[in-house]
Design a protein around this motif. Sequence first.
Motif, PDB file in Angstrom:
ATOM      1  N   MET A   2       1.040  -1.233   0.134  1.00 40.74           N
ATOM      2  CA  MET A   2      -0.078   0.149  -0.154  1.00 40.74           C
ATOM      3  C   MET A   2       1.024   1.271  -0.096  1.00 40.74           C
ATOM      4  O   MET A   2       1.786   1.162   0.573  1.00 40.74           O
ATOM      5  CB  MET A   2      -0.754  -0.023   1.397  1.00 40.74           C
ATOM      6  CG  MET A   2      -2.193  -0.842   1.070  1.00 40.74           C
ATOM      7  SD  MET A   2      -3.506  -0.281   2.152  1.00 40.74           S
ATOM      8  CE  MET A   2      -4.795  -1.286   1.354  1.00 40.74           C
ATOM      9  N   LEU A   3       0.334   2.422  -0.701  1.00 37.84           N
ATOM     10  CA  LEU A   3       1.068   3.624  -0.925  1.00 37.84           C
ATOM     11  C   LEU A   3       0.261   4.453  -0.184  1.00 37.84           C
ATOM     12  O   LEU A   3      -0.932   4.447  -0.160  1.00 37.84           O
ATOM     13  CB  LEU A   3       1.590   3.842  -2.175  1.00 37.84           C
ATOM     14  CG  LEU A   3       2.359   2.669  -2.917  1.00 37.84           C
ATOM     15  CD1 LEU A   3       2.466   3.309  -4.503  1.00 37.84           C
ATOM     16  CD2 LEU A   3       3.634   2.810  -2.141  1.00 37.84           C
ATOM     17  N   ALA A   4       0.819   5.661   0.264  1.00 36.62           N
ATOM     18  CA  ALA A   4       0.063   6.722   1.076  1.00 36.62           C
ATOM     19  C   ALA A   4      -0.159   7.906   0.048  1.00 36.62           C
ATOM     20  O   ALA A   4       0.720   8.328  -0.597  1.00 36.62           O
ATOM     21  CB  ALA A   4       0.794   7.351   2.263  1.00 36.62           C
ATOM     22  N   TRP A   5      -1.463   8.575   0.072  1.00 40.10           N
ATOM     23  CA  TRP A   5      -1.581   9.926  -0.642  1.00 40.10           C
ATOM     24  C   TRP A   5      -2.097  10.860   0.646  1.00 40.10           C
ATOM     25  O   TRP A   5      -2.895  10.521   1.412  1.00 40.10           O
ATOM     26  CB  TRP A   5      -2.753   9.677  -1.543  1.00 40.10           C
ATOM     27  CG  TRP A   5      -2.305   9.472  -2.861  1.00 40.10           C
ATOM     28  CD1 TRP A   5      -2.217  10.053  -3.969  1.00 40.10           C
ATOM     29  CD2 TRP A   5      -2.216   8.145  -3.545  1.00 40.10           C
ATOM     30  NE1 TRP A   5      -1.926   9.335  -5.183  1.00 40.10           N
ATOM     31  CE2 TRP A   5      -1.709   8.143  -4.590  1.00 40.10           C
ATOM     32  CE3 TRP A   5      -1.898   6.569  -2.707  1.00 40.10           C
ATOM     33  CZ2 TRP A   5      -1.679   6.881  -5.618  1.00 40.10           C
ATOM     34  CZ3 TRP A   5      -1.700   5.729  -3.433  1.00 40.10           C
ATOM     35  CH2 TRP A   5      -1.488   5.732  -4.807  1.00 40.10           C
ATOM     36  N   SER A 201      -3.660   3.339  -0.275  1.00 42.79           N
ATOM     37  CA  SER A 201      -4.170   2.395  -1.439  1.00 42.79           C
ATOM     38  C   SER A 201      -3.122   1.565  -1.958  1.00 42.79           C
ATOM     39  O   SER A 201      -1.899   1.667  -2.032  1.00 42.79           O
ATOM     40  CB  SER A 201      -4.467   3.378  -2.735  1.00 42.79           C
ATOM     41  OG  SER A 201      -5.317   2.682  -3.696  1.00 42.79           O
ATOM     42  N   GLU A 202      -3.516   0.188  -2.555  1.00 42.20           N
ATOM     43  CA  GLU A 202      -2.794  -0.688  -3.459  1.00 42.20           C
ATOM     44  C   GLU A 202      -2.697  -0.093  -4.808  1.00 42.20           C
ATOM     45  O   GLU A 202      -3.573   0.832  -5.254  1.00 42.20           O
ATOM     46  CB  GLU A 202      -3.766  -1.948  -3.477  1.00 42.20           C
ATOM     47  CG  GLU A 202      -3.739  -2.462  -2.044  1.00 42.20           C
ATOM     48  CD  GLU A 202      -4.242  -3.966  -2.207  1.00 42.20           C
ATOM     49  OE1 GLU A 202      -5.141  -4.147  -3.248  1.00 42.20           O
ATOM     50  OE2 GLU A 202      -4.142  -4.943  -1.415  1.00 42.20           O
ATOM     51  N   GLY A 203      -1.855  -0.487  -5.452  1.00 38.39           N
ATOM     52  CA  GLY A 203      -1.752  -0.257  -6.963  1.00 38.39           C
ATOM     53  C   GLY A 203      -2.820  -0.751  -7.811  1.00 38.39           C
ATOM     54  O   GLY A 203      -3.507  -1.584  -7.249  1.00 38.39           O
ATOM     55  N   PRO A 204      -2.959  -0.410  -9.050  1.00 37.72           N
ATOM     56  CA  PRO A 204      -1.863   0.282  -9.684  1.00 37.72           C
ATOM     57  C   PRO A 204      -1.976   1.808  -9.591  1.00 37.72           C
ATOM     58  O   PRO A 204      -2.865   2.259  -9.239  1.00 37.72           O
ATOM     59  CB  PRO A 204      -2.277   0.165 -11.190  1.00 37.72           C
ATOM     60  CG  PRO A 204      -3.648  -0.342 -11.194  1.00 37.72           C
ATOM     61  CD  PRO A 204      -4.018  -1.000 -10.005  1.00 37.72           C
TER      62      PRO A 204
END
Length: 231
Positions: A2-5, A201-204
């Motif tokens: 997961m990546l953060a925004w 969120s996960e990608g893409p």
Amino acid sequence: MMLAWSFAARTPEEVGRLVRALGRHRYLCEADLRLHFLVDRALADLPDFARHAAAFQARLSREQDLDARSREPSLWRPASADEIIAALTAFWTPDEAGLRARTRLLDALDALDMFGGEHQPFASSPEEPPHPELVLLDWVLLPVDELDADRHAGALAALEESGEEIDPSAPIYQEATVISASELVLGAPNGVLADDFVIWSEGPYPYADYVFRGASKVAKLVEPPVGYRDL
């Protein structure tokens, strides 16, 4: 992974508009918004929460073996976006009602011996969140192979332009920053969050980024969200 925004949402009103926007856009597969029973208990002077607090107390009387300190999923109840927003607003408003809610929450945690490890507001890891998390905000986006060429043209174009390798059949899971007692009690001094609101969120990446930018615009936030590729 997961990546953060981070989102330019610092007030309860701005976070509320963002939560509503994330629950209404056309890429959404499902939303799962939940409140821990301790939130209802702390806000029991508000009618919408009082009935849930009373129902849970009655359940405790019936189910003597129910461990209120556990991670039993039924200790969290489904909630509407309006209920989530009302709860966050109550805790994050710097008035007597907000102070009363925060005090009641701390008293309830103390009675159950559930303070746990201390952490700064909005600084805990989603991989190892404190217990109990009190507000759960989760969303799932449609898999890429379920996107309609016309209805979802924006995200499809972003994906095509990026050339990123994807799993077209995988749903995309998203979750808001951890919201535990630290966030509800200390997270909004003077009614303003100490930092931008974060959603994972996960990608893409291009798909999630496109959706987040659209939601931010619908929520009328002053700036678009910032992901790692913007840094």
